[in-house]
Enzyme design. Structure first.
Site, PDB file in Angstrom:
ATOM      1  CG  PHE A  18     -90.048  80.378 -96.852  1.00 54.63           C
ATOM      2  CD1 PHE A  18     -91.147  81.242 -96.847  1.00 54.63           C
ATOM      3  CD2 PHE A  18     -90.307  78.935 -96.374  1.00 54.63           C
ATOM      4  CE1 PHE A  18     -92.416  80.454 -96.631  1.00 54.63           C
ATOM      5  CE2 PHE A  18     -91.666  78.465 -96.190  1.00 54.63           C
ATOM      6  CZ  PHE A  18     -92.732  79.173 -96.166  1.00 54.63           C
ATOM      7  CB  ALA A  86     -78.485  80.041 -91.157  1.00 61.37           C
ATOM      8  CB  THR A 128     -86.168  69.378 -90.719  1.00 58.80           C
ATOM      9  OG1 THR A 128     -87.246  68.786 -91.709  1.00 58.80           O
ATOM     10  CG2 THR A 128     -84.844  68.625 -90.917  1.00 58.80           C
ATOM     11  CG  ASP A 129     -90.883  66.623 -90.876  1.00 59.94           C
ATOM     12  OD1 ASP A 129     -90.134  67.163 -91.625  1.00 59.94           O
ATOM     13  OD2 ASP A 129     -92.136  66.555 -91.111  1.00 59.94           O
ATOM     14  CD  GLU A 130     -86.868  66.590 -95.319  1.00 63.48           C
ATOM     15  OE1 GLU A 130     -86.096  66.049 -95.982  1.00 63.48           O
ATOM     16  OE2 GLU A 130     -87.446  67.618 -96.006  1.00 63.48           O
ATOM     17  CE1 TYR A 155     -82.116  70.524 -94.466  1.00 66.92           C
ATOM     18  CE2 TYR A 155     -83.996  69.032 -95.198  1.00 66.92           C
ATOM     19  CZ  TYR A 155     -83.359  70.072 -94.539  1.00 66.92           C
ATOM     20  OH  TYR A 155     -84.466  70.867 -93.714  1.00 66.92           O
ATOM     21  CE  LYS A 159     -81.843  71.495 -89.929  1.00 67.28           C
ATOM     22  NZ  LYS A 159     -81.332  72.982 -89.203  1.00 67.28           N
ATOM     23  CG  PHE A 195     -94.252  70.409-103.908  1.00 71.63           C
ATOM     24  CD1 PHE A 195     -94.210  69.637-105.081  1.00 71.63           C
ATOM     25  CD2 PHE A 195     -95.615  70.358-103.655  1.00 71.63           C
ATOM     26  CE1 PHE A 195     -95.610  68.781-105.700  1.00 71.63           C
ATOM     27  CE2 PHE A 195     -96.853  69.748-103.962  1.00 71.63           C
ATOM     28  CZ  PHE A 195     -96.442  68.927-104.926  1.00 71.63           C
ATOM     29  CD  GLN A 199     -95.781  71.666-108.715  1.00 68.90           C
ATOM     30  OE1 GLN A 199     -96.010  72.044-109.669  1.00 68.90           O
ATOM     31  NE2 GLN A 199     -94.888  70.849-108.139  1.00 68.90           N
ATOM     32  NE  ARG A 278     -86.368  65.332-103.796  1.00 70.79           N
ATOM     33  CZ  ARG A 278     -87.137  66.133-103.259  1.00 70.79           C
ATOM     34  NH1 ARG A 278     -87.763  65.417-102.207  1.00 70.79           N
ATOM     35  NH2 ARG A 278     -87.273  67.399-103.539  1.00 70.79           N
TER      36      ARG A 278
END
Length: 339
Positions: A18, A86, A128-130, A155, A159, A195, A199, A278
């Site tokens: 994506f 990736a 990522t901000d995660e 995940y 990262k 997400f 939807q 989750r």
């Protein structure tokens, strides 16, 4: 002051996914002198069709694994820079089976770093901000480049590990690197497990959308094209060894986003089903992109979320063959998890 870097031959890992494929389209459209090589394993989240429309003389596509050191080394021998997208990236999948996340996100990044070190290739690492964990809903602060890492899931932990490897290769070996940590992306070509496209495609399929927990979890949304322009800005203008956070001040709760999708598609705002939350679901992400904006002069262009959402809905409506092939299996997997 860092001189501007002008790569002519770049490798984009995960370039059929994506965010990676949208970045490739952005580069080809905006940087006419740049040749792009995409390295992608074409897992379920990668799609060769994501690169359709790009002139053949601008793009070389290589199907392969970033953990394949021989292949990676051969590609890096003829490159100026790599932009490393990736990754295994779906939280639910990482909770069910973390093994592929450790292999791709940690071992794969190590393999790329070693090839970059051997061949003198500039390295931009997309994260990522995660990695920062989450913020309380009533906390006015936002993540900055100084926020300590506190990942919540397999995940985000992998990262975070890959980010630290990239920093170590700069500190220890002098590898020219930059890192970006971005908030949640939305836009065309996003896999239906995520997400917003889930939807939209549920509604297009006559299914009721599903919402985790209480729906109050907040994400900081950015259009994928703004992410692409920010990554290019960091690659070409960023200071070596530095991390830059990418965000567009797009905080919205999952409930708000779902209701905006429903209304935009002619449905009632409460026409959805609640499902169990989750495990370890982060409450709020929020990015402070001041460093990127002030130091490198970047600014987002797609600042009207509702307009952007309408465009994305239109893309999925117009490209049903692209997503239909995966939809049934994805919903079956969610059903098993009662999601």
């Amino acid at each position: 002051m860092t001189l501007e870097f002008s790569p002519k031959r770049i490798i984009v890992t995960g370039g059929a996914g994506f965010i990676g494929s949208n970045f490739v389209h952005w580069v080809v459209q905006n940087e006419p002198d740049v040749q792009v090589t995409v390295l992608d394993k074409l897992t379920y989240a990668g799609n060769r069709a994501n690169l359709e429309g790009i002139p053949e003389d601008r793009l070389t596509f290589v199907e392969g694994d970033i953990c394949d050191a021989v292949l990676v080394d051969s590609l890096f021998a003829d490159a100026d820079a790599v932009v490393h997208f990736a990754a295994e990236s779906h939280n639910d999948n990482s909770i069910a089976d973390p093994s592929s996340f450790v292999r791709t996100n940690v071992e794969g990044t190590y393999t790329l770093l070693e090839a970059a070190r051997k061949n003198g290739v500039r390295f931009h690492h997309v994260s990522t901000d995660e990695v920062y964990g989450d913020l309380a809903l009533d906390d006015p602060t936002r993540f900055t480049e100084e926020t300590p890492y506190h990942p919540s899931s397999p995940y985000s932990s992998t990262k975070a590990a890959s980010d630290l490897l990239v920093r170590a290769w700069h500190r220890t070996y002098g590898l020219p690197i930059t890192i970006s940590n971005c908030s949640n992306n939305y836009g065309p070509r996003q896999h239906v497990e995520k997400f917003i496209p889930r939807q939209i495609t549920n509604i297009l399929s006559g299914l009721r959308p599903k919402l985790y927990g209480d729906g109050l979890n907040v994400r900081d949304w950015i259009h994928v094209d703004d992410h692409s322009s920010a990554v290019w800005t960091i690659l070409t203008k960023g200071r070596l060894g530095e991390t830059y956070l990418i965000g567009a001040n797009g905080e919205k709760s999952n409930l708000e986003v779902l209701r905006e999708i429903l209304v935009a598609m002619g449905k009632e705002p409460d026409d959805f089903d609640w499902v169990k939350d989750r495990p370890g679901h982060d409450r709020r992400y929020a990015i402070d992109a001041t460093k990127l904006m002030t130091e490198l002069g970047w600014a987002p262009e797609h600042t009207d979320f509702v307009t952007g959402l309408h465009d994305v809905i239109g893309w999925y409506r117009d490209n049903e063959p692209w997503w239909r092939v995966d939809k049934t299996e994805i919903e079956a997997n969610y059903a098993k998890a009662e999601h």
